[in-house]
Scaffold this active site. Sequence first.
Site, PDB file in Angstrom:
ATOM      1  N   GLY A 133       0.837  -1.207   0.000  1.00 19.03           N
ATOM      2  CA  GLY A 133       0.000   0.000   0.000  1.00 19.03           C
ATOM      3  C   GLY A 133       0.863   1.245   0.000  1.00 19.03           C
ATOM      4  O   GLY A 133       1.238   1.753   1.071  1.00 19.03           O
ATOM      5  N   SER A 135       0.781   3.904  -3.225  1.00 19.48           N
ATOM      6  CA  SER A 135       0.115   4.981  -3.962  1.00 19.48           C
ATOM      7  C   SER A 135      -1.247   5.316  -3.349  1.00 19.48           C
ATOM      8  O   SER A 135      -1.926   4.452  -2.789  1.00 19.48           O
ATOM      9  CB  SER A 135      -0.064   4.577  -5.423  1.00 19.48           C
ATOM     10  OG  SER A 135       1.185   4.352  -6.039  1.00 19.48           O
ATOM     11  N   GLU A 251      12.229  -3.977  -5.190  1.00 18.19           N
ATOM     12  CA  GLU A 251      11.184  -4.012  -6.212  1.00 18.19           C
ATOM     13  C   GLU A 251      11.719  -3.635  -7.584  1.00 18.19           C
ATOM     14  O   GLU A 251      11.271  -4.155  -8.595  1.00 18.19           O
ATOM     15  CB  GLU A 251      10.046  -3.066  -5.813  1.00 18.19           C
ATOM     16  CG  GLU A 251       8.906  -3.043  -6.818  1.00 18.19           C
ATOM     17  CD  GLU A 251       7.720  -2.219  -6.364  1.00 18.19           C
ATOM     18  OE1 GLU A 251       6.824  -1.995  -7.191  1.00 18.19           O
ATOM     19  OE2 GLU A 251       7.687  -1.794  -5.193  1.00 18.19           O
TER      20      GLU A 251
END
Length: 385
Positions: A133, A135, A251
């Site tokens: 979580g 954006s 990421e």
Amino acid sequence: MTSLLPMPGLVAIPPEDEALRAPVRAFLQSAMRDVAPAIRARSWLGFDAGFSKALASQGWIGLTLPREYGGGGRSGFARFVLLEELLAAGAPVCAHWVADRQSAPLILRYGTPAQRDFYVPRIIRGEAFFCIGMSEPDTGSDLASVRTRATRNDGGWLLNGRKIWTTNAHRSQYMVALVRTSGAAEDRHKGLSQVIIDLSLPGITVRPIRDVTGDAHFCEVLFEDVQLPADALIGEEGSGWKQVTAELAFERSGPERIYSSLVLAETWLAEMRAAGEVSPASTELAGRIAGNLAVLRAMSLAVADKLTKGENPELEAALVKDLGTEFEQAMPDWIQAALERDAHAPSPALARTLAYVMQIAPSFSLRGGTRQILRGIIARGLGLR
């Protein structure tokens, strides 16, 4: 015949890690034998909890995580080999992908002993799926403008706000969220913290968002007076920005940032070979794809080397992600142009795969940070701003 040795300065995969390739490839050839290219092209957006469980049974989730939690204790190079094979085969890895790639390392680095003991073994067994979580509506890629707020109370933390573009929130048990625990949005990096949210708690609404391809993996998540326990906090309160930037290096650094269009390329090449004669233009394109992949793969391996050494490859990961997604986005256009030049009518399988990648490709430069955000990181890392 000249041996294909790495050039000086390039990183090579150690033999003991390269040896993992054969068993992984054999497993995937059996598991993916009858899966159509258009489905395989979804790969790390493809959700299959059963497939993830099968990988876990092979010891291939948590490959780099400590053995004391059930992980493989292997190097980043072993994980690189595994991911290359999974992505090349178009395996549906999305169920466990986020938890394995970034949630477990984040919890191991910043979490309490109780958090490590509870979450990490479940991730490794393929029993706990996580979403991220970050954006929020109306803020784009500006994570520092977070408005979702967790307020300390007698029960722990009271959570209110919204997250959007959260991949597989509707299929995950947990979310790691960047929230504001003090100050206001104008305070930017100050007052941000990370919390683990059990998505089964009362007050949470998850709304899947269907995209242009017909898939619904993105979600909007609403929090209305959600009571989190005190131990939902990861790390120190107010250290969320430092933690999330470290997490984003995981990421942005993996081979998924260069291989998202690989199933399309292989499907096109196989069809050209089957046609019996490959035109000079198609030969040139095949060389262009191979050349780009070779450079990007070398860069991604260098990031894996830094991660293995415990270094922070924030700048290098941003470079790989920016250049890699530019390459991935170009590939469907290159192949479409080649088919038109050769006056080749694609088979239904190739046409469906090309259509899917063409539609999803614009998102490649959004997920994990937009091109503008990445280039800001690169400029700062090079001392240009």
